[in-house]
Design an enzyme around this catalytic site. Structure first.
Site, PDB file in Angstrom:
ATOM      1  N   HIS A  51     -18.496 -32.943  -4.671  1.00  0.00           N
ATOM      2  CA  HIS A  51     -18.853 -32.112  -5.824  1.00  0.00           C
ATOM      3  C   HIS A  51     -19.621 -30.872  -5.374  1.00  0.00           C
ATOM      4  CE1 HIS A  51     -17.728 -34.593  -9.335  1.00  0.00           C
ATOM      5  NE2 HIS A  51     -17.662 -35.518  -8.391  1.00  0.00           N
ATOM      6  N   PRO A  52     -19.398 -29.766  -6.051  1.00  0.00           N
ATOM      7  CA  PRO A  52     -20.130 -28.538  -5.719  1.00  0.00           C
ATOM      8  C   PRO A  52     -21.521 -28.557  -6.362  1.00  0.00           C
ATOM      9  CG  PRO A  52     -18.719 -28.129  -7.584  1.00  0.00           C
ATOM     10  CD  PRO A  52     -18.440 -29.553  -7.141  1.00  0.00           C
ATOM     11  N   GLN A 106     -14.747 -24.867 -12.376  1.00  0.00           N
ATOM     12  CA  GLN A 106     -14.982 -23.513 -12.895  1.00  0.00           C
ATOM     13  C   GLN A 106     -15.068 -23.550 -14.421  1.00  0.00           C
ATOM     14  OE1 GLN A 106     -15.434 -20.505 -11.330  1.00  0.00           O
ATOM     15  NE2 GLN A 106     -15.506 -19.377 -13.232  1.00  0.00           N
ATOM     16  N   GLN A 109     -18.307 -25.521 -15.545  1.00  0.00           N
ATOM     17  CA  GLN A 109     -19.552 -24.766 -15.347  1.00  0.00           C
ATOM     18  C   GLN A 109     -19.612 -23.559 -16.285  1.00  0.00           C
ATOM     19  OE1 GLN A 109     -21.294 -24.200 -11.500  1.00  0.00           O
ATOM     20  NE2 GLN A 109     -20.229 -25.953 -10.613  1.00  0.00           N
ATOM     21  N   PHE A 128     -26.406 -32.707  -6.586  1.00  0.00           N
ATOM     22  CA  PHE A 128     -26.691 -33.132  -7.951  1.00  0.00           C
ATOM     23  C   PHE A 128     -25.396 -33.063  -8.749  1.00  0.00           C
ATOM     24  CE2 PHE A 128     -27.875 -31.631 -12.292  1.00  0.00           C
ATOM     25  CZ  PHE A 128     -28.569 -32.755 -12.716  1.00  0.00           C
ATOM     26  N   VAL A 129     -25.023 -34.184  -9.366  1.00  0.00           N
ATOM     27  CA  VAL A 129     -23.800 -34.249 -10.158  1.00  0.00           C
ATOM     28  C   VAL A 129     -24.182 -34.500 -11.603  1.00  0.00           C
ATOM     29  CG1 VAL A 129     -21.597 -35.421 -10.524  1.00  0.00           C
ATOM     30  CG2 VAL A 129     -22.455 -35.093  -8.198  1.00  0.00           C
ATOM     31  N   ALA A 168     -22.257 -34.071 -15.668  1.00  0.00           N
ATOM     32  CA  ALA A 168     -21.104 -33.682 -16.487  1.00  0.00           C
ATOM     33  C   ALA A 168     -21.491 -32.421 -17.247  1.00  0.00           C
ATOM     34  CB  ALA A 168     -20.711 -34.817 -17.426  1.00  0.00           C
ATOM     35  N   ALA A 169     -21.224 -31.279 -16.631  1.00  0.00           N
ATOM     36  CA  ALA A 169     -21.679 -29.991 -17.177  1.00  0.00           C
ATOM     37  C   ALA A 169     -21.154 -29.750 -18.585  1.00  0.00           C
ATOM     38  CB  ALA A 169     -21.258 -28.856 -16.239  1.00  0.00           C
TER      39      ALA A 169
END
Length: 172
Positions: free
Chosen positions: A67-68, A85, A88, A119-120, A122-123
């Protein structure tokens, strides 16, 4: 797309379509393909999550490392996956000011140093104000608890991505 279409996909098509349900982990989709036929979306999801749960801790941490960082270098460079993308952007992380980006970069670095993975979150279920608060809060969690929390977030992301692909209602 309906479940019959999913069940009729050959290996390559299945991995192409579902390879990023778990961020940058097409190997999971490849393993799940062999579990066909699926009875419905929940059954398909169950196989993705069972694969994650069966991994040793090192494998689970490896999934997290795919994960980014939220609002990190990959976002700035434009190298995020299309799904990340979109997620976010939806959380407002693509329109942070310089101070907000710096704050998140510092928190992300502290988190990665403490836990060994990014850090992950669910944005799509969050917003730009909540992300740094949640990151700061989770920095203080015990490592075993944080691993479970982060994997729970991976599953939320996977659930939403599967629902998108199958045109299903997105409930959690």
């Amino acid at each position: 797309m309906d479940i019959e279409k999913v069940n009729s996909m050959d290996f390559g098509e299945f991995v192409d379509v579902f390879g990023n349900v778990i961020e940058r982990c097409p190997l999971i989709a490849a393993a799940v393909w062999s579990q066909r036929p699926f009875s419905n979306l929940e059954d398909l999801e169950k196989h993705f999550f069972a694969f994650i749960d069966a991994l040793p801790q090192s494998g689970q941490e490896g999934i997290l490392r795919c994960h980014p960082d939220l609002a990190g270098r990959e976002l700035q460079r434009g190298t995020l996956t299309a799904e990340s993308q979109r997620e976010q952007r939806g959380a407002g992380l693509t329109s942070l000011n310089a101070d907000e980006r710096l704050q998140l970069a510092e928190l992300n670095a502290q988190y990665r140093a403490r836990f060994g993975f990014p850090f992950v979150l669910a944005a799509r279920l969050s917003d730009r104000a909540a992300v740094p608060r949640e990151l700061a809060r989770r920095l203080h969690c015990p490592p075993a608890q944080e691993l479970r929390t982060a994997l729970g977030e991976v599953k939320k992301i996977g659930h939403l991505r599967l629902a998108d692909l199958l045109g299903a209602e997105q409930t959690l």
